[in-house]
Motif scaffolding. Structure first.
Motif, PDB file in Angstrom:
ATOM      1  N   LEU A 112      -5.462  -5.186  -5.821  1.00  0.00           N
ATOM      2  CA  LEU A 112      -4.072  -4.775  -5.152  1.00  0.00           C
ATOM      3  C   LEU A 112      -3.678  -3.480  -4.727  1.00  0.00           C
ATOM      4  O   LEU A 112      -4.406  -2.516  -5.193  1.00  0.00           O
ATOM      5  N   VAL A 113      -2.869  -3.488  -3.819  1.00  0.00           N
ATOM      6  CA  VAL A 113      -2.524  -2.236  -3.117  1.00  0.00           C
ATOM      7  C   VAL A 113      -1.263  -1.543  -3.757  1.00  0.00           C
ATOM      8  O   VAL A 113      -0.339  -2.181  -4.145  1.00  0.00           O
ATOM      9  N   ALA A 114      -1.590  -0.090  -4.138  1.00  0.00           N
ATOM     10  CA  ALA A 114      -0.457   0.602  -4.749  1.00  0.00           C
ATOM     11  C   ALA A 114       0.750   0.612  -3.848  1.00  0.00           C
ATOM     12  O   ALA A 114       0.560   1.076  -2.403  1.00  0.00           O
ATOM     13  N   LEU A 115       2.112   0.260  -4.102  1.00  0.00           N
ATOM     14  CA  LEU A 115       3.129   0.261  -3.242  1.00  0.00           C
ATOM     15  C   LEU A 115       4.010   1.530  -3.228  1.00  0.00           C
ATOM     16  O   LEU A 115       4.948   1.618  -2.612  1.00  0.00           O
ATOM     17  N   ASP A 116       3.522   2.655  -3.952  1.00  0.00           N
ATOM     18  CA  ASP A 116       4.552   3.607  -4.318  1.00  0.00           C
ATOM     19  C   ASP A 116       4.694   4.718  -2.999  1.00  0.00           C
ATOM     20  O   ASP A 116       5.972   4.846  -2.927  1.00  0.00           O
ATOM     21  N   ASP A 117       3.681   4.463  -2.304  1.00  0.00           N
ATOM     22  CA  ASP A 117       3.874   5.472  -1.042  1.00  0.00           C
ATOM     23  C   ASP A 117       4.695   4.850   0.082  1.00  0.00           C
ATOM     24  O   ASP A 117       4.836   5.316   1.010  1.00  0.00           O
ATOM     25  N   ASP A 141      -1.861   3.004 -14.692  1.00  0.00           N
ATOM     26  CA  ASP A 141      -2.076   4.151 -13.904  1.00  0.00           C
ATOM     27  C   ASP A 141      -1.000   5.006 -13.185  1.00  0.00           C
ATOM     28  O   ASP A 141      -1.026   5.768 -12.343  1.00  0.00           O
ATOM     29  N   GLY A 142       0.291   4.541 -13.759  1.00  0.00           N
ATOM     30  CA  GLY A 142       1.217   5.102 -13.135  1.00  0.00           C
ATOM     31  C   GLY A 142       1.966   4.736 -11.926  1.00  0.00           C
ATOM     32  O   GLY A 142       2.945   4.980 -11.436  1.00  0.00           O
ATOM     33  N   HIS A 143       1.159   3.524 -11.250  1.00  0.00           N
ATOM     34  CA  HIS A 143       1.415   3.173  -9.766  1.00  0.00           C
ATOM     35  C   HIS A 143       2.311   1.757  -9.925  1.00  0.00           C
ATOM     36  O   HIS A 143       2.132   0.928 -11.086  1.00  0.00           O
ATOM     37  N   ILE A 144       3.019   1.253  -8.862  1.00  0.00           N
ATOM     38  CA  ILE A 144       3.723  -0.051  -8.691  1.00  0.00           C
ATOM     39  C   ILE A 144       2.777  -0.716  -7.895  1.00  0.00           C
ATOM     40  O   ILE A 144       2.371  -0.604  -6.726  1.00  0.00           O
ATOM     41  N   TYR A 145       2.642  -1.985  -8.374  1.00  0.00           N
ATOM     42  CA  TYR A 145       1.700  -3.001  -7.379  1.00  0.00           C
ATOM     43  C   TYR A 145       2.421  -4.298  -7.172  1.00  0.00           C
ATOM     44  O   TYR A 145       1.933  -4.873  -6.266  1.00  0.00           O
TER      45      TYR A 145
END
Length: 557
Positions: A112-117, A141-145
């Motif tokens: 999955l791609v992290a969406l945060d940025d 890991d602190g990211h939103i997926y």
């Protein structure tokens, strides 16, 4: 155990519940490629669904607006975990995915791609959740997926359909008994028994089925999680939460649980419980309900209504009183039921994600963003103006009876409607401040579109909606729902191991308990085997998560 609030499987608006009072700005749509061609994405959703025609009319209209379209595929012949496992093994994924119970597998596989940025670049996506809600979606890991699709109420909540779990009963049963006041489990089964004795067949001579149970795969919540509701708790799905002590309670072992399964055992011996309950597949269950033969069952509205109701309508079975309404059932009178709660249900355990196989992450996110524009939301849920709905002089949307009938036609839906039902959407009020986001939540349209037998039932009970039949409780506390944590558990922890074993034991033993010739002996055996699963390990981890959620909520007070 309720899985991931699958809410609205066939719902054209792709909706359910969550945060109110969103900002009203929208970004311009436009995912069209530089050469003017329509971008085409692929998506897989790990739930059963219905594919639309390739030349679907509204999908084409949405593509003209957004410059993009998506080919959706659905789960067939596998569990979510099996389907996701096959994708992971192959290393190739669709552009977008909701893996359901397999989301943790996808995350662990790095698929999955992290969406945060990206989120801040897409206003409609950004406004979809508050900062607190986005933070709840962060993984280890602190990211939103992923983006939970069914978690937003825009503006004013408009609750007409009870989209969740209940004891359902056909209107003909209530009418036959002169619409009695039914509040307890015993009263519910007593009514079904009396009706069945007096009316063993339908008008055409087909044998009625008094009560059936769906137990297929993860849908065995239709059998196992009723004790939490019977004791007056909301659907935390895996545990109950004592609101005074903030302690988790195992609903599988309560006195109410034993009494409930004892009642099912009693009704099975009387021939009231369908003997095919524990072997029928989901498709067989839906087909059975669609005949109008089944008098009652426990289920989630989204799990049966969007296919069964249309089938009943097309066969004219509503005229025989075969439509279902919910009843406010608890174990004893005097217990306030919480079958229906106001507010939102943010299930953080799954949602729409973009995979590492997607070559155009920005384009995919722009498409998701554009699907949340009001123009496209109207197309997804209401359809085409003057074809699927009309607008009165005050700007209020409504349908003619011909439009309602047409919308229930299977062929018409496949060729015309495109709900993009597993993409993010809203319930509540349209950005115009006048209309509901979808027809079933428009009060006037909702009532006008009701079958006559349901209208008569509502009138008899002084109700205007399905929700009125149950009453509405306040939104549960900030821990809710606990199933959003238990559904992410793996066998990497003692609690996760216990949770897996508990599910396996319930699948194996609860049908035996219901069908046993000696209930007491069968229950004792079940409890003995259940305790060997070490449920305390599970409860301790659930308690830790409950405590964490309560502490986290304090940061935003």
């Amino acid at each position: 155990m309720k899985r991931k609030s699958l809410i609205s499987l066939m719902l054209l608006a792709a909706v359910s519940m969550a945060a109110c009072g969103k900002a009203e700005k929208e970004t311009d749509t436009g995912a069209e490629s530089s050469d003017g061609e329509v971008k085409e994405f692929t998506a897989f959703f790990a739930v059963p669904g219905t594919e639309i025609n390739d030349d679907n009319e509204i999908q084409q209209k949405i593509a003209e607006i957004t410059g993009a379209k998506c080919k959706e595929t659905w789960l067939t012949g596998q569990t979510a975990e099996e389907a996701v496992g096959t994708l992971i093994a192959g290393g190739e994924y669709p552009d977008l995915i909701d893996g359901g119970d397999g989301m943790a597998q996808l995350y662990d596989a790095g698929a999955l791609v992290a969406l945060d940025d990206y989120i801040d670049q897409y206003p409609n996506i950004k406004e979809f959740f508050t900062e607190e809600e986005w933070d709840k979606l962060r993984q280890e890991d602190g990211h939103i997926y992923w983006i939970p699709q069914f978690s937003n109420i825009y503006g004013e909540e408009k609750a007409t359909t009870h989209n969740d779990e209940a004891f359902w009963i056909q209107t003909r049963v209530l009418e036959w008994a002169d619409y009695p006041d039914i509040q307890t489990m015993d009263e519910y089964f007593d009514l079904i028994e009396r009706y069945y004795e007096a009316n063993p067949t339908m008008e055409d001579g087909t044998t009625n089925i008094p009560y059936t149970i769906l137990c297929d795969d993860w849908r065995y919540f239709c059998l196992e999680n009723a004790p939490q509701f019977l004791d007056g708790y909301p659907n935390d799905g895996s545990v109950m939460v004592d609101t005074e002590t903030l302690q988790v309670i195992d609903y599988n072992t309560t006195p109410t649980a034993k009494r409930y399964f004892g009642k099912l055992n009693e009704e099975f011996k009387k021939g009231i419980v369908d003997p095919e309950s524990f072997t029928q597949t989901y498709d067989e269950y839906i087909a059975k309900l669609s005949t109008g033969r089944v008098l009652g069952m426990i289920d989630q509205w989204w799990d049966f209504a969007y296919s069964v109701n249309d089938a009943l309508k097309q066969q004219g079975l509503g005229e025989q009183g075969c439509n279902y309404v919910p009843l406010p059932i608890t174990i004893e009178r005097g217990i306030k039921n919480q079958w229906h709660n106001s507010g939102s249900v943010l299930n953080v355990s799954a949602g729409l994600a973009i995979t590492t196989s997607c070559d155009d992450v920005e384009g995919a996110l722009q498409f998701v963003n554009d699907l949340l524009s009001q123009e496209v939301l109207d197309l997804r849920s209401w359809g085409v103006k003057d074809v699927d709905y009309k607008v009165d002089e005050d700007g209020k949307y409504y349908k003619t009876q011909e439009m309602r009938t047409q919308a229930a036609d299977t062929a018409y839906k496949a060729s015309h409607f495109c709900g993009y039902s597993y993409f993010p959407g809203y319930t509540g009020t349209s950005r115009d401040g006048i209309n509901a986001m979808s027809p079933q939540f428009q009060p006037e349209e909702f009532y006008d579109g009701l079958p006559d037998d349901v209208k008569a039932c509502f009138d008899a009970y002084g109700a205007e909606t399905y929700v009125d039949m149950l009453g509405t409780s306040e939104a549960p506390g900030p821990w809710y729902p606990m199933y959003s944590f238990s559904s992410t558990m793996t066998t990497s922890t003692p609690g996760g191991i216990a949770w897996t074993k508990m599910g396996e034991i319930k699948h194996e033993y609860l049908p035996k308990v219901v069908m046993a010739s000696d209930f007491e002996a069968a229950w004792d055996e079940y409890m003995s085997v259940y305790e060997k699963c070490n449920p305390q390990d599970f409860l301790e981890e659930m308690q830790t998560e409950l405590d964490r959620r309560m502490e986290e909520a304090k940061k935003y007070q």
